[in-house]
Design a protein around this motif. Sequence first.
Motif, PDB file in Angstrom:
ATOM      1  N   LEU A  82       0.868  -1.172   0.000  1.00 30.00           N
ATOM      2  CA  LEU A  82       0.000   0.000   0.000  1.00 30.00           C
ATOM      3  C   LEU A  82       0.903   1.219   0.000  1.00 30.00           C
ATOM      4  O   LEU A  82       1.837   1.304   0.796  1.00 30.00           O
ATOM      5  CB  LEU A  82      -0.910   0.014   1.229  1.00 30.00           C
ATOM      6  CG  LEU A  82      -1.908  -1.138   1.316  1.00 30.00           C
ATOM      7  CD1 LEU A  82      -2.673  -1.066   2.631  1.00 30.00           C
ATOM      8  CD2 LEU A  82      -2.860  -1.132   0.144  1.00 30.00           C
ATOM      9  N   MET A  83       0.630   2.144  -0.900  1.00 32.26           N
ATOM     10  CA  MET A  83       1.442   3.354  -1.024  1.00 32.26           C
ATOM     11  C   MET A  83       0.685   4.511  -0.377  1.00 32.26           C
ATOM     12  O   MET A  83      -0.445   4.817  -0.759  1.00 32.26           O
ATOM     13  CB  MET A  83       1.737   3.654  -2.494  1.00 32.26           C
ATOM     14  CG  MET A  83       2.415   2.499  -3.225  1.00 32.26           C
ATOM     15  SD  MET A  83       3.939   1.910  -2.434  1.00 32.26           S
ATOM     16  CE  MET A  83       4.985   3.324  -2.685  1.00 32.26           C
ATOM     17  N   LEU A  84       1.322   5.138   0.630  1.00 37.33           N
ATOM     18  CA  LEU A  84       0.694   6.193   1.404  1.00 37.33           C
ATOM     19  C   LEU A  84       1.200   7.561   1.013  1.00 37.33           C
ATOM     20  O   LEU A  84       2.385   7.735   0.729  1.00 37.33           O
ATOM     21  CB  LEU A  84       1.002   5.989   2.900  1.00 37.33           C
ATOM     22  CG  LEU A  84       0.659   4.639   3.495  1.00 37.33           C
ATOM     23  CD1 LEU A  84       1.152   4.566   4.928  1.00 37.33           C
ATOM     24  CD2 LEU A  84      -0.818   4.373   3.408  1.00 37.33           C
TER      25      LEU A  84
ATOM     26  N   VAL B  35      -4.206   6.497   1.711  1.00 36.81           N
ATOM     27  CA  VAL B  35      -3.667   5.485   0.809  1.00 36.81           C
ATOM     28  C   VAL B  35      -3.875   5.994  -0.613  1.00 36.81           C
ATOM     29  O   VAL B  35      -4.989   6.357  -0.983  1.00 36.81           O
ATOM     30  CB  VAL B  35      -4.371   4.122   0.994  1.00 36.81           C
ATOM     31  CG1 VAL B  35      -3.844   3.103  -0.001  1.00 36.81           C
ATOM     32  CG2 VAL B  35      -4.218   3.621   2.415  1.00 36.81           C
ATOM     33  N   CYS B  36      -2.822   6.055  -1.406  1.00 40.63           N
ATOM     34  CA  CYS B  36      -2.930   6.507  -2.798  1.00 40.63           C
ATOM     35  C   CYS B  36      -3.110   5.332  -3.748  1.00 40.63           C
ATOM     36  O   CYS B  36      -3.951   5.391  -4.642  1.00 40.63           O
ATOM     37  CB  CYS B  36      -1.679   7.283  -3.207  1.00 40.63           C
ATOM     38  SG  CYS B  36      -1.514   8.843  -2.345  1.00 40.63           S
ATOM     39  N   TYR B  37      -2.297   4.313  -3.570  1.00 37.07           N
ATOM     40  CA  TYR B  37      -2.314   3.167  -4.480  1.00 37.07           C
ATOM     41  C   TYR B  37      -2.192   1.872  -3.699  1.00 37.07           C
ATOM     42  O   TYR B  37      -1.533   1.805  -2.669  1.00 37.07           O
ATOM     43  CB  TYR B  37      -1.124   3.208  -5.456  1.00 37.07           C
ATOM     44  CG  TYR B  37      -1.101   4.431  -6.313  1.00 37.07           C
ATOM     45  CD1 TYR B  37      -1.886   4.513  -7.458  1.00 37.07           C
ATOM     46  CD2 TYR B  37      -0.299   5.517  -5.986  1.00 37.07           C
ATOM     47  CE1 TYR B  37      -1.876   5.647  -8.244  1.00 37.07           C
ATOM     48  CE2 TYR B  37      -0.282   6.654  -6.765  1.00 37.07           C
ATOM     49  CZ  TYR B  37      -1.070   6.715  -7.893  1.00 37.07           C
ATOM     50  OH  TYR B  37      -1.073   7.843  -8.663  1.00 37.07           O
ATOM     51  N   ALA B  38      -2.807   0.859  -4.262  1.00 36.86           N
ATOM     52  CA  ALA B  38      -2.539  -0.506  -3.841  1.00 36.86           C
ATOM     53  C   ALA B  38      -1.667  -1.087  -4.946  1.00 36.86           C
ATOM     54  O   ALA B  38      -1.985  -0.939  -6.129  1.00 36.86           O
ATOM     55  CB  ALA B  38      -3.825  -1.301  -3.707  1.00 36.86           C
TER      56      ALA B  38
ATOM     57  N   VAL C 286      -2.736   0.410  -8.564  1.00 35.86           N
ATOM     58  CA  VAL C 286      -4.165   0.648  -8.743  1.00 35.86           C
ATOM     59  C   VAL C 286      -4.569   1.751  -7.768  1.00 35.86           C
ATOM     60  O   VAL C 286      -4.354   1.614  -6.564  1.00 35.86           O
ATOM     61  CB  VAL C 286      -4.984  -0.637  -8.464  1.00 35.86           C
ATOM     62  CG1 VAL C 286      -6.469  -0.372  -8.568  1.00 35.86           C
ATOM     63  CG2 VAL C 286      -4.553  -1.759  -9.408  1.00 35.86           C
ATOM     64  N   PRO C 287      -5.128   2.844  -8.275  1.00 33.77           N
ATOM     65  CA  PRO C 287      -5.568   3.902  -7.368  1.00 33.77           C
ATOM     66  C   PRO C 287      -6.523   3.340  -6.312  1.00 33.77           C
ATOM     67  O   PRO C 287      -7.423   2.556  -6.636  1.00 33.77           O
ATOM     68  CB  PRO C 287      -6.289   4.898  -8.285  1.00 33.77           C
ATOM     69  CG  PRO C 287      -5.676   4.664  -9.632  1.00 33.77           C
ATOM     70  CD  PRO C 287      -5.400   3.184  -9.678  1.00 33.77           C
ATOM     71  N   TRP C 288      -6.291   3.716  -5.073  1.00 32.03           N
ATOM     72  CA  TRP C 288      -7.094   3.206  -3.969  1.00 32.03           C
ATOM     73  C   TRP C 288      -8.576   3.476  -4.207  1.00 32.03           C
ATOM     74  O   TRP C 288      -9.433   2.651  -3.894  1.00 32.03           O
ATOM     75  CB  TRP C 288      -6.622   3.807  -2.656  1.00 32.03           C
ATOM     76  CG  TRP C 288      -7.304   3.218  -1.478  1.00 32.03           C
ATOM     77  CD1 TRP C 288      -8.203   3.838  -0.654  1.00 32.03           C
ATOM     78  CD2 TRP C 288      -7.161   1.880  -0.979  1.00 32.03           C
ATOM     79  NE1 TRP C 288      -8.625   2.970   0.315  1.00 32.03           N
ATOM     80  CE2 TRP C 288      -7.997   1.763   0.146  1.00 32.03           C
ATOM     81  CE3 TRP C 288      -6.407   0.780  -1.377  1.00 32.03           C
ATOM     82  CZ2 TRP C 288      -8.108   0.578   0.873  1.00 32.03           C
ATOM     83  CZ3 TRP C 288      -6.514  -0.392  -0.648  1.00 32.03           C
ATOM     84  CH2 TRP C 288      -7.357  -0.483   0.466  1.00 32.03           C
ATOM     85  N   SER C 289      -8.883   4.615  -4.814  1.00 34.01           N
ATOM     86  CA  SER C 289     -10.283   4.981  -5.048  1.00 34.01           C
ATOM     87  C   SER C 289     -10.960   4.086  -6.087  1.00 34.01           C
ATOM     88  O   SER C 289     -12.185   4.098  -6.206  1.00 34.01           O
ATOM     89  CB  SER C 289     -10.393   6.449  -5.457  1.00 34.01           C
ATOM     90  OG  SER C 289      -9.633   6.694  -6.617  1.00 34.01           O
ATOM     91  N   ALA C 290     -10.202   3.284  -6.815  1.00 34.10           N
ATOM     92  CA  ALA C 290     -10.775   2.360  -7.795  1.00 34.10           C
ATOM     93  C   ALA C 290     -11.176   1.031  -7.155  1.00 34.10           C
ATOM     94  O   ALA C 290     -11.828   0.207  -7.792  1.00 34.10           O
ATOM     95  CB  ALA C 290      -9.784   2.104  -8.930  1.00 34.10           C
ATOM     96  N   LEU C 291     -10.781   0.835  -5.915  1.00 29.74           N
ATOM     97  CA  LEU C 291     -11.035  -0.432  -5.225  1.00 29.74           C
ATOM     98  C   LEU C 291     -12.174  -0.294  -4.227  1.00 29.74           C
ATOM     99  O   LEU C 291     -12.353   0.754  -3.611  1.00 29.74           O
ATOM    100  CB  LEU C 291      -9.776  -0.886  -4.490  1.00 29.74           C
ATOM    101  CG  LEU C 291      -8.594  -1.231  -5.383  1.00 29.74           C
ATOM    102  CD1 LEU C 291      -7.307  -1.250  -4.587  1.00 29.74           C
ATOM    103  CD2 LEU C 291      -8.821  -2.549  -6.081  1.00 29.74           C
ATOM    104  N   THR C 292     -12.909  -1.384  -4.062  1.00 30.84           N
ATOM    105  CA  THR C 292     -13.970  -1.459  -3.066  1.00 30.84           C
ATOM    106  C   THR C 292     -13.655  -2.617  -2.136  1.00 30.84           C
ATOM    107  O   THR C 292     -13.368  -3.724  -2.601  1.00 30.84           O
ATOM    108  CB  THR C 292     -15.337  -1.712  -3.745  1.00 30.84           C
ATOM    109  OG1 THR C 292     -15.559  -0.685  -4.701  1.00 30.84           O
ATOM    110  CG2 THR C 292     -16.460  -1.725  -2.737  1.00 30.84           C
ATOM    111  N   LEU C 293     -13.717  -2.363  -0.848  1.00 29.22           N
ATOM    112  CA  LEU C 293     -13.453  -3.404   0.134  1.00 29.22           C
ATOM    113  C   LEU C 293     -14.651  -4.335   0.241  1.00 29.22           C
ATOM    114  O   LEU C 293     -15.786  -3.889   0.396  1.00 29.22           O
ATOM    115  CB  LEU C 293     -13.155  -2.771   1.501  1.00 29.22           C
ATOM    116  CG  LEU C 293     -12.833  -3.728   2.635  1.00 29.22           C
ATOM    117  CD1 LEU C 293     -11.536  -4.481   2.359  1.00 29.22           C
ATOM    118  CD2 LEU C 293     -12.726  -2.953   3.945  1.00 29.22           C
ATOM    119  N   ASP C 294     -14.395  -5.619   0.117  1.00 28.07           N
ATOM    120  CA  ASP C 294     -15.411  -6.658   0.316  1.00 28.07           C
ATOM    121  C   ASP C 294     -15.002  -7.406   1.580  1.00 28.07           C
ATOM    122  O   ASP C 294     -14.376  -8.460   1.518  1.00 28.07           O
ATOM    123  CB  ASP C 294     -15.452  -7.574  -0.915  1.00 28.07           C
ATOM    124  CG  ASP C 294     -16.459  -8.715  -0.764  1.00 28.07           C
ATOM    125  OD1 ASP C 294     -17.167  -8.788   0.258  1.00 28.07           O
ATOM    126  OD2 ASP C 294     -16.520  -9.551  -1.695  1.00 28.07           O
ATOM    127  N   GLY C 295     -15.314  -6.808   2.724  1.00 29.24           N
ATOM    128  CA  GLY C 295     -14.887  -7.333   4.019  1.00 29.24           C
ATOM    129  C   GLY C 295     -15.290  -8.759   4.301  1.00 29.24           C
ATOM    130  O   GLY C 295     -14.464  -9.569   4.726  1.00 29.24           O
TER     131      GLY C 295
END
Length: 142
Positions: A49-51, A58-61, A78-87
Amino acid sequence: MNSVLRSTAGLVRYQHPDGAGAQLLSAGTLIGDKVCNRTEDELGEIKELMLNTVSGSVCYAVVAAGGFLSMGEKLYAVPWSALTLDGPNKRLVLDVDVERFRNAPGFDKDKWPDMADETWARQVHAYYGLKGVEAKPAATAA
């Protein structure tokens, strides 16, 4: 009030009182998690994870895909905002098909891009259909 859940591995998860799930996670709980798309195709796994050290966000995963035992794998920012957490399924979801992901801008583990370069960041965000780029971190003193 939020409750704090501690796992046997010493990881901390903060849970919203209405049971909505983790609002804050330690970075270690995400490293190694799978990334899939909306049709359940596995794309890779979270490697780093890039902070942004200024904003603390978090900027990128960095997602690793392909290869075997880290040999020959390709890395993708991958931009963090493009990802959705599926907990519940302990994974992240990226809304792209497999072929588009494989053709995304990637890099080798021994040659990382300058992620603070605004031109590079705009290209990566645009590839995933995102607008705007978070401000780059401030330079550190030598």
